[in-house]
Scaffold this motif. Structure first.
Motif, PDB file in Angstrom:
ATOM      1  N   ASP A  23     -36.706  14.639   5.728  1.00  0.00           N
ATOM      2  CA  ASP A  23     -35.825  15.737   6.111  1.00  0.00           C
ATOM      3  C   ASP A  23     -35.879  16.894   5.114  1.00  0.00           C
ATOM      4  N   PHE A  24     -35.986  16.558   3.826  1.00  0.00           N
ATOM      5  CA  PHE A  24     -35.899  17.586   2.788  1.00  0.00           C
ATOM      6  C   PHE A  24     -37.236  18.239   2.456  1.00  0.00           C
ATOM      7  N   ARG A  25     -38.324  17.676   2.939  1.00  0.00           N
ATOM      8  CA  ARG A  25     -39.638  18.228   2.608  1.00  0.00           C
ATOM      9  C   ARG A  25     -39.713  19.701   3.005  1.00  0.00           C
ATOM     10  N   GLY A  26     -40.104  20.559   2.063  1.00  0.00           N
ATOM     11  CA  GLY A  26     -40.196  21.987   2.315  1.00  0.00           C
ATOM     12  C   GLY A  26     -38.911  22.741   2.043  1.00  0.00           C
ATOM     13  N   SER A  27     -37.811  22.019   1.753  1.00  0.00           N
ATOM     14  CA  SER A  27     -36.538  22.662   1.434  1.00  0.00           C
ATOM     15  C   SER A  27     -36.513  23.103  -0.032  1.00  0.00           C
ATOM     16  N   THR A  28     -35.588  23.999  -0.346  1.00  0.00           N
ATOM     17  CA  THR A  28     -35.424  24.468  -1.727  1.00  0.00           C
ATOM     18  C   THR A  28     -34.158  23.872  -2.328  1.00  0.00           C
ATOM     19  N   PHE A  29     -34.291  23.281  -3.504  1.00  0.00           N
ATOM     20  CA  PHE A  29     -33.163  22.734  -4.260  1.00  0.00           C
ATOM     21  C   PHE A  29     -33.068  23.492  -5.583  1.00  0.00           C
ATOM     22  N   VAL A  30     -31.868  23.867  -5.970  1.00  0.00           N
ATOM     23  CA  VAL A  30     -31.641  24.442  -7.300  1.00  0.00           C
ATOM     24  C   VAL A  30     -30.883  23.415  -8.124  1.00  0.00           C
ATOM     25  N   VAL A  31     -31.410  23.091  -9.304  1.00  0.00           N
ATOM     26  CA  VAL A  31     -30.795  22.101 -10.180  1.00  0.00           C
ATOM     27  C   VAL A  31     -30.340  22.777 -11.465  1.00  0.00           C
ATOM     28  N   LYS A  32     -29.044  22.706 -11.750  1.00  0.00           N
ATOM     29  CA  LYS A  32     -28.511  23.192 -13.033  1.00  0.00           C
ATOM     30  C   LYS A  32     -28.595  22.037 -14.028  1.00  0.00           C
ATOM     31  N   TYR A  33     -29.404  22.250 -15.055  1.00  0.00           N
ATOM     32  CA  TYR A  33     -29.717  21.221 -16.045  1.00  0.00           C
ATOM     33  C   TYR A  33     -28.885  21.529 -17.282  1.00  0.00           C
ATOM     34  N   GLY A  34     -27.797  20.779 -17.484  1.00  0.00           N
ATOM     35  CA  GLY A  34     -26.949  21.032 -18.641  1.00  0.00           C
ATOM     36  C   GLY A  34     -26.132  19.810 -18.990  1.00  0.00           C
ATOM     37  N   GLY A  35     -25.382  19.892 -20.086  1.00  0.00           N
ATOM     38  CA  GLY A  35     -24.558  18.763 -20.505  1.00  0.00           C
ATOM     39  C   GLY A  35     -25.047  18.174 -21.809  1.00  0.00           C
ATOM     40  N   LEU A 207     -27.618  22.647  -4.014  1.00  0.00           N
ATOM     41  CA  LEU A 207     -27.381  23.111  -5.375  1.00  0.00           C
ATOM     42  C   LEU A 207     -26.765  21.938  -6.121  1.00  0.00           C
ATOM     43  N   VAL A 208     -27.408  21.506  -7.198  1.00  0.00           N
ATOM     44  CA  VAL A 208     -26.962  20.321  -7.931  1.00  0.00           C
ATOM     45  C   VAL A 208     -26.611  20.703  -9.361  1.00  0.00           C
ATOM     46  N   TYR A 209     -25.364  20.404  -9.759  1.00  0.00           N
ATOM     47  CA  TYR A 209     -24.936  20.632 -11.142  1.00  0.00           C
ATOM     48  C   TYR A 209     -24.971  19.300 -11.890  1.00  0.00           C
TER      49      TYR A 209
END
Length: 294
Positions: A23-35, A207-209
């Motif tokens: 389902d996700f192939r070709g989709s755009t994900f933004v990952v906030k890398y912090g902590g 969008l993943v934090y």
């Protein structure tokens, strides 16, 4: 002797992930890398997230990374003999400080994140934020009160074509939270808000934090009180109750804006947990908090 039960369990995990991968192939994900896990002395802890990011890219997801670096900035400022000043809990960034901020984020933190992804056999492309982000000077705090923090900005434009070109060339863009002001100078910008604006501009599907908290807790003192799914309509009530405290406000604020701008779902997960990114994205239950449209 072959452990059939163990092999079967692994196969079930892969089969559970299959429909999500398709389902996700070709989709755009933004990952906030912090902590705080970014500063963990154990290289295994620091590299796990990089392997998860490389995995997403390997199964055909267009991953864009926005990283933080607050602790690295604090250390660099102390080494430079600069004292941190705060106004209502917000860091004041004068011209000397913003030079340290830019150097630290672009030349140290960004390169470390890219190196970790490369080690996981991903293809990162470090992008200094001020090459793809434009901002105006921030002149108010979270509650709308006037404030002057110096060279601290609020993103007004994301140069989408430049980011999409790197994606099209097969790279994982890794963006530092620095933006170019209208005066041509670099500005320090909140990485959580940058991730939200980048996700909005790219019309990202997710969008993943990633931070060092499990997600949103109905009782902040009880880690077992995780809120798995939260609707936009429920956010104001949680703010009033204090469930969304100051540390989570920028994340939730940017999450709300991203959802309103077309991002489908926003996730808050604990980067300290092994492979939390994969577990949140590719399993039915997930392990963090997701914010969805009502």
């Amino acid at each position: 002797m072959i452990n059939v039960a163990e092999i079967t369990a692994k196969a079930k995990v892969l089969l559970e992930a299959l429909p999500y991968i398709q389902d996700f192939r070709g989709s755009t994900f933004v990952v906030k890398y912090g902590g705080s896990f970014m500063d963990d002395p154990d290289p295994v802890t620091r590299s796990r997230v990089a392997y998860d990011i490389a995995f997403l890219a390997a199964v055909g997801i267009n991953v864009v990374v926005v990283h933080g670096g607050g602790k690295a900035i604090t250390r660099a400022m102390e080494s430079s003999g600069l004292r941190a000043n705060f106004v209502n809990g917000l860091r004041v960034t004068d011209e000397a400080a913003v030079a340290v901020v830019k150097r630290t984020l672009d030349e140290i933190v960004n390169k470390e994140v890219c190196a970790a992804i490369s080690q996981a056999r991903g293809r990162p492309k470090g992008l200094p934020g001020d090459t793809v982000l434009v901002c105006e000077k921030l002149n108010h705090d979270d509650e709308g009160n006037p404030v002057d923090l110096g060279f601290v900005g609020e993103v007004t434009e994301v140069k989408v074509k430049l980011i999409k070109k790197e994606i099209g060339d097969g790279f994982i863009p890794v963006i530092s939270p620095v933006a170019e002001g209208y005066d041509g100078k670099p500005y320090n910008v909140n990485a959580d808000l940058v991730a939200g604006r980048v996700a909005s501009a790219l019309r990202a599907r997710r969008l993943v934090y990633m931070s060092d908290v499990p997600g949103l807790l109905s009782n902040p003192a009880d880690p077992e009180s995780l809120i798995s799914t939260l609707k936009i309509s429920q956010v104001d009530d949680l703010r009033k109750k204090g469930v969304i405290d100051k540390g989570m406000r920028p994340k939730v604020q940017s999450a709300m804006r991203a959802l309103q701008d077309g991002v489908q779902r926003v996730h808050f997960i604990d980067g300290r947990l092994p492979h939390s990114l994969l577990l949140e994205i590719f399993t039915d239950k997930g392990i963090g908090t997701e914010i969805v449209h009502g």
